[in-house]
Design a protein around this motif. Structure first.
Motif, short mmCIF file in Angstrom:
data_model
loop_
_atom_site.label_atom_id
_atom_site.label_comp_id
_atom_site.label_asym_id
_atom_site.label_seq_id
_atom_site.Cartn_x
_atom_site.Cartn_y
_atom_site.Cartn_z
N TYR A 1 -23.13 -1.55 -23.63
CA TYR A 1 -23.77 -0.32 -24.13
C TYR A 1 -23.00 0.91 -23.66
CZ TYR A 1 -27.68 3.01 -24.86
OH TYR A 1 -28.48 4.06 -25.26
N GLY A 2 -22.66 1.77 -24.60
CA GLY A 2 -21.89 2.96 -24.22
C GLY A 2 -21.80 3.93 -25.37
N ARG A 3 -20.78 4.76 -25.34
CA ARG A 3 -20.63 5.85 -26.32
C ARG A 3 -20.62 5.34 -27.75
NH1 ARG A 3 -15.98 10.03 -24.81
NH2 ARG A 3 -16.99 11.12 -26.52
N LEU A 4 -19.90 4.22 -27.97
CA LEU A 4 -19.78 3.70 -29.33
C LEU A 4 -21.14 3.20 -29.85
CD1 LEU A 4 -17.47 3.42 -31.35
CD2 LEU A 4 -17.05 1.12 -30.47
N SER A 5 -21.93 2.56 -28.96
CA SER A 5 -23.26 2.06 -29.35
C SER A 5 -24.13 3.23 -29.81
CB SER A 5 -23.97 1.38 -28.19
OG SER A 5 -23.09 0.80 -27.29
N ILE A 6 -24.07 4.31 -29.04
CA ILE A 6 -24.94 5.46 -29.33
C ILE A 6 -24.48 6.16 -30.61
CG2 ILE A 6 -25.69 7.72 -28.46
CD1 ILE A 6 -25.55 6.30 -25.63
N LEU A 7 -23.17 6.36 -30.72
CA LEU A 7 -22.63 7.00 -31.93
C LEU A 7 -23.05 6.21 -33.18
CD1 LEU A 7 -20.72 9.21 -33.06
CD2 LEU A 7 -18.87 7.55 -32.84
N ALA A 8 -22.94 4.89 -33.10
CA ALA A 8 -23.23 4.04 -34.26
C ALA A 8 -24.73 3.98 -34.55
CB ALA A 8 -22.68 2.65 -34.04
N GLN A 9 -25.53 3.75 -33.53
CA GLN A 9 -26.95 3.46 -33.77
C GLN A 9 -27.81 4.71 -33.94
OE1 GLN A 9 -28.39 0.37 -31.00
NE2 GLN A 9 -26.24 -0.18 -30.73
N TRP A 10 -27.29 5.85 -33.51
CA TRP A 10 -28.05 7.08 -33.72
C TRP A 10 -28.21 7.36 -35.22
CZ3 TRP A 10 -25.83 12.53 -34.20
CH2 TRP A 10 -26.86 13.48 -34.22
N ARG A 11 -27.16 7.06 -35.98
CA ARG A 11 -27.19 7.40 -37.39
C ARG A 11 -27.16 6.20 -38.32
NH1 ARG A 11 -22.92 12.45 -37.38
NH2 ARG A 11 -24.46 14.08 -37.65
N CYS A 12 -27.11 4.99 -37.77
CA CYS A 12 -27.04 3.79 -38.61
C CYS A 12 -27.86 2.67 -37.99
CB CYS A 12 -25.60 3.26 -38.67
SG CYS A 12 -24.43 4.33 -39.47
N GLN A 13 -28.22 1.71 -38.86
CA GLN A 13 -28.73 0.44 -38.35
C GLN A 13 -27.54 -0.49 -38.29
OE1 GLN A 13 -32.00 0.09 -41.13
NE2 GLN A 13 -33.38 0.02 -39.37
N ALA A 14 -27.28 -1.05 -37.12
CA ALA A 14 -26.05 -1.82 -36.94
C ALA A 14 -26.36 -3.24 -36.50
CB ALA A 14 -25.18 -1.15 -35.88
N ARG A 15 -25.65 -4.21 -37.10
CA ARG A 15 -25.82 -5.60 -36.68
C ARG A 15 -24.51 -6.35 -36.84
NH1 ARG A 15 -26.16 -8.76 -41.35
NH2 ARG A 15 -26.48 -7.46 -43.19
N ILE A 16 -24.36 -7.41 -36.05
CA ILE A 16 -23.21 -8.29 -36.25
C ILE A 16 -23.57 -9.24 -37.37
CG2 ILE A 16 -21.79 -10.12 -35.24
CD1 ILE A 16 -21.80 -8.60 -32.63
N ALA A 17 -22.80 -9.22 -38.44
CA ALA A 17 -23.13 -10.03 -39.62
C ALA A 17 -22.60 -11.45 -39.47
CB ALA A 17 -22.55 -9.39 -40.87
N MET A 18 -21.41 -11.61 -38.94
CA MET A 18 -20.84 -12.95 -38.75
C MET A 18 -19.65 -12.89 -37.79
SD MET A 18 -19.00 -13.32 -42.51
CE MET A 18 -17.78 -14.57 -42.17
N GLU A 19 -19.41 -14.02 -37.13
CA GLU A 19 -18.22 -14.13 -36.28
C GLU A 19 -17.13 -14.82 -37.08
OE1 GLU A 19 -18.69 -15.81 -32.43
OE2 GLU A 19 -20.28 -14.39 -31.89
N VAL A 20 -15.89 -14.48 -36.79
CA VAL A 20 -14.77 -15.10 -37.49
C VAL A 20 -13.78 -15.60 -36.43
CG1 VAL A 20 -12.98 -14.78 -39.23
CG2 VAL A 20 -15.11 -13.49 -39.41
N PRO A 21 -13.55 -16.92 -36.39
CA PRO A 21 -12.65 -17.45 -35.35
C PRO A 21 -11.21 -17.03 -35.57
CG PRO A 21 -13.28 -19.18 -36.89
CD PRO A 21 -14.07 -17.96 -37.27
N ALA A 22 -10.45 -16.97 -34.49
CA ALA A 22 -9.04 -16.55 -34.57
C ALA A 22 -8.27 -17.41 -35.57
CB ALA A 22 -8.41 -16.63 -33.19
#
Ligand code: SAM
Length: 280
Positions: free
Chosen positions: A171-192
């Protein structure tokens, strides 16, 4: 010549070989060659029918083809590497000009004149400019921005920072910047292993849907300044990390219902907004 079944265009391995697209590390080139996977990523953006899509870094066109195949009204793609242009030209012709390619650096090009609402941004971003682009898209001069949603590939660690909740290490600056104005979720993981060449880390697709108005009232510049100061020394108690922002910083923290002994990573976005309103 082998033909892929998805869209009738040649398989991406063939496109890469024919155009001499050996991956360049300096351009963050890790290509996705499986069109079933790129289609799955495109679908994470929701229904693309009737939407214009902005894509940064189409490369040989794997995700671009999926976006068009999934029904995007138009795709505007910004690609820095000139070597990719012939392959993208073939995609544009195949889809009757629904693809517009802008050649150059996405950090310097303003694509908005080529886009009509509703706009969705979908990209397998070059890692070297991914966070910078996200920060810019989340910090436009006015809200709501020109886009409806962002569906973006990041290193998993960055994806976790975007969606992190208070109390977690990510949790940090990026979390706040993103979630203050958006609903954010991880949609899927992609292996290397899904990329050519494979990067060193696992990746993840993040989906951000814009809120029509920020979750809590605050001036963006004041919130940014408050959060930057708080996380500048994230291990310290706020009464010392926030020193210098106000002569009575402890009083301001208490007025925002924050204990002066708390640390930045414990504070919700709602409370950061309250503090930003007090500090002005
Ligand atoms: N979308 C393709 C895929 O999924 O296979 C390629 C993704 S690759 C991770 C990133 C792409 O971004 C490369 O094609 C690279 O040339 C391009 N790129 C790198 N830096 C860029 C920049 N500043 N502006 C626009 N494109 C850039």
């Amino acid at each position: 010549m082998t033909r892929s079944t998805l869209d009738g265009l040649p398989p991406l391995r063939e496109v890469i070989a024919e155009n001499g697209l050996s991956a360049r590390k300096s351009l963050g080139q890790n290509f996705l060659l499986d069109l079933n996977l790129t289609s799955k990523i495109a679908r994470q953006a929701g229904d693309l029918t009737g939407c214009d899509v902005l894509e940064v870094g189409p490369g040989p066109g794997g995700l671009t083809r999926a976006l068009l195949h999934e029904g995007a009204r138009k795709v505007v793609a910004i690609e820095q590497d000139e070597r990719c242009l012939p392959a993208l030209q073939a995609v544009s012709e195949h889809y009757n000009g629904r693809l517009t390619v802008l050649q150059g650096d996405a950090l310097k090009i303003d694509p908005t004149e080529h886009l009509a609402a509703p706009v969705r941004i979908v990209s397998n971003l070059p890692y070297n400019v991914g966070t910078e682009l996200l920060t810019r898209w989340l910090s436009p001069p006015t809200w709501p921005p020109f886009w409806q949603s962002l569906t973006l590939m990041f290193q998993k660690e960055v994806a976790q920072r975007i969606v992190a909740q208070p109390g977690s290490k990510a949790y940090g600056r990026l979390s706040i910047l993103a979630q203050w104005r958006c609903q954010a979720r991880i949609a899927m993981e992609v292996p290397a292993a899904a990329f050519t060449p494979p990067p060193k880390v696992t990746s993840a697709v993040v989906h951000l849907e814009r809120r029509e108005a920020p979750a809590y009232a605050a001036d963006p510049a004041a919130l940014n300044k408050t959060v930057a100061k708080a996380f500048g020394q994230r291990r310290k108690m706020l009464r010392s990390s926030m020193k210098g922002l106000h002569t009575d910083i402890e009083g301001c923290l208490l007025a925002a219902d924050i204990k002066p002994t708390q640390r930045a990573e414990e504070i919700s976005i709602e409370k950061f907004c309250a503090l930003a309103r007090i500090l002005g």
